[in-house]
Design an enzyme around this catalytic site. Structure first.
Site, PDB file in Angstrom:
ATOM      1  N   ASN A 137      26.993  41.254  39.538  1.00  0.00           N
ATOM      2  CA  ASN A 137      26.779  41.631  38.133  1.00  0.00           C
ATOM      3  C   ASN A 137      26.052  40.492  37.431  1.00  0.00           C
ATOM      4  O   ASN A 137      25.703  39.489  38.058  1.00  0.00           O
ATOM      5  CB  ASN A 137      28.114  41.954  37.458  1.00  0.00           C
ATOM      6  N   PHE A 184      39.812  38.544  29.737  1.00  0.00           N
ATOM      7  CA  PHE A 184      38.633  38.976  28.984  1.00  0.00           C
ATOM      8  C   PHE A 184      38.476  40.465  29.193  1.00  0.00           C
ATOM      9  O   PHE A 184      38.939  40.997  30.206  1.00  0.00           O
ATOM     10  CB  PHE A 184      37.373  38.254  29.486  1.00  0.00           C
ATOM     11  N   LYS A 223      47.774  44.774  32.027  1.00  0.00           N
ATOM     12  CA  LYS A 223      47.736  43.595  32.893  1.00  0.00           C
ATOM     13  C   LYS A 223      48.794  42.569  32.480  1.00  0.00           C
ATOM     14  O   LYS A 223      48.832  41.469  33.008  1.00  0.00           O
ATOM     15  CB  LYS A 223      46.333  42.976  32.876  1.00  0.00           C
ATOM     16  N   LYS A 253      20.538  43.072  59.065  1.00  0.00           N
ATOM     17  CA  LYS A 253      19.900  43.664  57.891  1.00  0.00           C
ATOM     18  C   LYS A 253      19.707  45.174  58.102  1.00  0.00           C
ATOM     19  O   LYS A 253      19.182  45.575  59.140  1.00  0.00           O
ATOM     20  CB  LYS A 253      18.542  42.984  57.662  1.00  0.00           C
ATOM     21  N   LYS A 268      43.960  47.023  28.259  1.00  0.00           N
ATOM     22  CA  LYS A 268      43.967  46.033  29.357  1.00  0.00           C
ATOM     23  C   LYS A 268      45.034  44.957  29.115  1.00  0.00           C
ATOM     24  O   LYS A 268      45.695  44.506  30.042  1.00  0.00           O
ATOM     25  CB  LYS A 268      42.588  45.379  29.501  1.00  0.00           C
ATOM     26  N   ASP A 277      34.812  45.035  40.979  1.00  0.00           N
ATOM     27  CA  ASP A 277      35.983  45.892  41.201  1.00  0.00           C
ATOM     28  C   ASP A 277      35.971  46.520  42.589  1.00  0.00           C
ATOM     29  O   ASP A 277      37.010  46.894  43.101  1.00  0.00           O
ATOM     30  CB  ASP A 277      36.041  46.976  40.125  1.00  0.00           C
TER      31      ASP A 277
HETATM   32  O1  PMT Z   1      29.402  34.564  32.539  1.00  0.00           O
HETATM   33  P1  PMT Z   1      28.617  34.874  31.270  1.00  0.00           P
HETATM   34  O2  PMT Z   1      27.187  35.218  31.569  1.00  0.00           O
HETATM   35  O3  PMT Z   1      28.750  33.779  30.253  1.00  0.00           O
HETATM   36  O4  PMT Z   1      29.233  36.211  30.626  1.00  0.00           O
HETATM   37  C1  PMT Z   1      30.514  36.184  30.092  1.00  0.00           C
HETATM   38  C2  PMT Z   1      31.307  37.454  30.443  1.00  0.00           C
HETATM   39  C3  PMT Z   1      30.666  38.675  29.806  1.00  0.00           C
HETATM   40  C4  PMT Z   1      31.356  37.647  31.973  1.00  0.00           C
HETATM   41  C5  PMT Z   1      32.756  37.204  29.909  1.00  0.00           C
HETATM   42  O5  PMT Z   1      32.700  37.007  28.524  1.00  0.00           O
HETATM   43  C6  PMT Z   1      33.660  38.383  30.230  1.00  0.00           C
HETATM   44  O6  PMT Z   1      33.739  39.372  29.517  1.00  0.00           O
HETATM   45  N1  PMT Z   1      34.401  38.257  31.380  1.00  0.00           N
HETATM   46  C7  PMT Z   1      35.232  39.347  31.927  1.00  0.00           C
HETATM   47  C8  PMT Z   1      34.376  40.310  32.693  1.00  0.00           C
HETATM   48  C9  PMT Z   1      35.171  41.452  33.288  1.00  0.00           C
HETATM   49  O7  PMT Z   1      35.214  41.575  34.477  1.00  0.00           O
HETATM   50  O8  PMT Z   1      35.837  42.189  32.420  1.00  0.00           O
HETATM   51  P2  PMT Z   1      36.781  43.446  32.809  1.00  0.00           P
HETATM   52  O9  PMT Z   1      37.030  44.101  31.507  1.00  0.00           O
HETATM   53  O10 PMT Z   1      36.128  44.246  33.892  1.00  0.00           O
HETATM   54  O11 PMT Z   1      38.091  42.795  33.399  1.00  0.00           O
HETATM   55  C10 PMT Z   1      39.249  42.529  32.607  1.00  0.00           C
HETATM   56  C11 PMT Z   1      39.934  41.264  33.077  1.00  0.00           C
HETATM   57  O12 PMT Z   1      40.422  41.427  34.415  1.00  0.00           O
HETATM   58  C12 PMT Z   1      39.028  40.035  33.102  1.00  0.00           C
HETATM   59  O13 PMT Z   1      39.785  38.941  32.658  1.00  0.00           O
HETATM   60  C13 PMT Z   1      38.666  39.887  34.576  1.00  0.00           C
HETATM   61  O14 PMT Z   1      38.413  38.527  34.941  1.00  0.00           O
HETATM   62  C14 PMT Z   1      39.909  40.440  35.259  1.00  0.00           C
HETATM   63  N2  PMT Z   1      39.650  41.093  36.556  1.00  0.00           N
HETATM   64  C15 PMT Z   1      38.815  42.171  36.646  1.00  0.00           C
HETATM   65  C16 PMT Z   1      38.659  42.796  37.858  1.00  0.00           C
HETATM   66  C17 PMT Z   1      39.337  42.320  38.991  1.00  0.00           C
HETATM   67  N3  PMT Z   1      39.192  42.900  40.173  1.00  0.00           N
HETATM   68  N4  PMT Z   1      40.146  41.261  38.880  1.00  0.00           N
HETATM   69  C18 PMT Z   1      40.326  40.642  37.690  1.00  0.00           C
HETATM   70  O15 PMT Z   1      41.054  39.652  37.585  1.00  0.00           O
END
Ligand code: PMT
Length: 399
Positions: free
Chosen positions: A209, A322, A340, A288, A336, A278
Site C-alpha cells: 500500500n 490508527f 480491537k 517469476k 475499530k 490485511d
Molecule cells: O505512513 P504514512 O505515509 O505516513 O501514512 C500514514 C498512515 C495513513 C499509514 C497512518 O496515518 C494510518 O492511518 N495507519 C493505519 C493504517 C491502517 O492499516 O489502518 P486500518 O484502519 O486498516 O487498521 C486499523 C488498525 O489496525 C491500525 O492501527 C493498524 O496498524 C492495525 N492493523 C490493521 C491490520 C492488521 N492486519 N493488523 C493490524 O494491526
C-alpha cells in the site's frame, strides 16, 4: 520570570531578519532561559555583537580561531551546553552548508558537534525559498531529525510578496517552548509500528500500500524526544531511523506480527501506525510468474490482525491504533476502537488532501475509550505526534 535550567544556543546568520533575532533573544531571556548567541560574519553586517551581548548577558561567539573566545566560551562547551539549538534567521547558505556536512566556521562547527535538538527557521527571498535545491536540503535536514519552522508569508524585504519571512519572534519562542517542554514520557516504553508491509506474489512482485512510514517515524521521533524508550517495528520505507530509537525492520505482516509480539512484553504502550496488509497470497510462486493469455486469479488469505490480538491480552498496557478511512471517519474509527479493545484511535481520512499517506501533514480525529473526541486541523505529522502523546498523557492521568 524565574530562571529555567535550560541553555538555548542561538545561531544568527546574515539576513535582514537578524533584527527579529534580537527580539527573540530578549523574549527567551525574559522567559528565564540562559541564551548564548553565535553570529556568522554575515550576521555581523546587519547587527552588532554588542546588541546580542547586552540582551543575552553573555559574550557572543563568532570566531573559531579566536583564542580569547575559545578560552572564555569554547566551541565544544557551547555544543555540549545546549538544551536546544536555534538558527534564526537561517539563510539558504547555512542550510546548504549544514545539509552538505560542511563545518567551516564557528556556527557550523558547533552545530556539527551538538547533540541537542536543532530548530531551523529559514528566512529568505521567495524564489530562493522555492529553489528545489534549498527545498531538497530542508527535506534532508528534516529526515535526519532537525526541526524546521516554516517561514511566514507576506511582504519581503526584497520587495516581493510571498513565503520567506522569518516568523515573528513570539512564534519562534513558542516553538522553542514546545521543543523544550518535555521529558513527560520518561519511564514509558513505546512500541511503535510504521510503514507498509509487503506480501510477495513471486520473487519480483508483491501486494502493498501507499504508506511511507512518515506518520510512524514522526511518532517514534516525538516519543524519544519526550524521554520515552522507543522501539520502532517498521515495514520497508526510505526513512532514516530517528535518533535514540531502536529499529526492527520487517517486510511482511507475519514478520511484523512476530516482531511486535516479541517486543510487547517490555512495552508500556503501543502505537500502531503501520498500514498492515490485511491479506497475503495463499502461495508465493518460487519463480517469476509468466504472462498468460487470459485473466489471472490470485488467491489471498487473511493476515493476523496484530493490534486486535494485543487488545485481547493488554496486561495494563495502553493501546493506540490508527484508522485509515475513506468514508464515515469517526463511526468506522469508533467501531475499530471497540472491536480491537483500544484505548485511543487516531482516525485519518486517507482520501482527503493533506491527510493520510505519504505527505508530511495529516488531518486527524482522536477518539478515546472514555468517549473523548478531539478533531484536529491540518498539521505536520510531527505536530500530530505530539498531540497524540498529549492526549495519551491526559487519558492516563484521568484528565
Ligand atoms: O505512513 P504514512 O505515509 O505516513 O501514512 C500514514 C498512515 C495513513 C499509514 C497512518 O496515518 C494510518 O492511518 N495507519 C493505519 C493504517 C491502517 O492499516 O489502518 P486500518 O484502519 O486498516 O487498521 C486499523 C488498525 O489496525 C491500525 O492501527 C493498524 O496498524 C492495525 N492493523 C490493521 C491490520 C492488521 N492486519 N493488523 C493490524 O494491526
Amino acid at each position: 520570570m524565574a530562571a529555567t535550567d535550560k541553555t538555548i544556543v542561538i545561531g544568527v546568520t546574515g539576513g535582514i531578519a537578524c533584527y527579529k533575532a534580537v527580539e527573540l533573544v530578549r523574549l527567551l531571556v525574559k522567559a528565564g532561559h540562559r541564551v548564548q548567541v553565535i553570529m556568522t560574519r554575515g550576521a555581523m553586517e546587519f547587527v552588532t555583537p554588542l546588541t546580542f551581548q547586552t540582551l543575552s548577558g553573555h559574550p557572543v561567539a563568532s570566531e573559531t580561531f579566536n583564542l580569547t573566545q575559545e578560552s572564555e566560551i569554547g566551541h565544544i562547551n557551547l555544543a555540549d551546553s545546549a538544551d536546544l539549538f536555534v538558527i534564526a534567521p537561517a539563510t539558504a547558505n547555512i542550510i546548504g552548508k549544514i545539509a552538505g556536512g560542511i563545518a567551516d566556521d564557528l556556527l557550523t562547527t558547533v552545530l556539527m558537534a551538538t547533540q541537542a535538538p536543532v530548530l531551523i527557521a529559514p528566512a529568505m527571498n521567495i524564489h530562493m525559498y522555492d529553489n528545489p535545491i534549498l527545498q531538497e536540503n530542508l527535506r534532508k535536514l528534516h529526515r535526519v531529525g532537525y526541526h524546521i519552522l516554516e517561514p511566514a508569508e507576506g511582504f519581503l524585504a526584497c520587495g516581493y510578496e510571498g513565503k520567506g519571512r522569518l516568523p515573528d519572534p513570539e512564534v519562534i519562542a513558542a516553538e522553542v517552548d514546545r521543543l523544550l517542554r518535555k521529558n513527560d514520557l520518561t519511564g514509558e516504553r513505546f512500541l511503535i509500528t510504521a510503514g507498509p508491509t509487503r506480501e510477495a506474489i513471486d520473487p519480483v512482485r508483491y501486494i502493498s500500500n501507499r504508506s511511507s512510514g512518515k506518520m510512524g517515524y514522526a511518532l517514534a521521533r516525538a516519543a524519544a524526544r519526550r524521554g520515552a524508550d522507543v522501539v520502532l517495528v517498521s515495514g520497508p520505507t526510505a526513512l532514516a531511523c530517528p535518533a535514540g530509537v531502536r529499529l526492527v525492520s520487517v517486510t511482511t505482516a507475519v514478520e511484523m506480527h512476530d516482531a511486535v509480539n516479541k517486543e510487547f512484553g517490555a512495552a508500556t504502550a503501543v502505537v500502531a501506525a503501520a498500514a498492515v496488509a490485511d491479506y497475503r497470497p495463499v502461495a508465493t510462486a518460487e519463480q517469476k510468474i509468466k504472462r498468460g493469455k487470459g485473466p489471472m486469479e490470485l488467491r489471498l488469505e487473511p493476515n493476523p490482525d496484530i493490534v486486535k490480538a494485543l487488545g485481547e491480552h493488554k496486561n495494563g498496557k495502553l493501546l493506540i491504533g490508527f484508522a485509515a478511512e475513506t468514508q464515515d471517519l469517526t463511526a468506522n474509527a469508533a467501531k475499530k476502537l471497540r472491536e480491537k479493545n483500544l484505548d485511543m484511535i487516531v482516525a485519518n481520512n486517507v482520501a482527503e488532501a493533506g491527510s493520510g499517506f505519504d505527505g508530511d501533514t495529516n488531518i486527524a480525529t482522536i477518539l478515546d475509550r472514555n468517549g473523548g473526541t478531539q478533531a484536529l486541523p491540518l498539521m505536520s505529522k510531527d505536530d500530530l505526534a505530539d498531540r497524540i502523546y498529549d492526549h495519551f498523557l491526559a487519558l492516563k492521568s484521568g484528565r
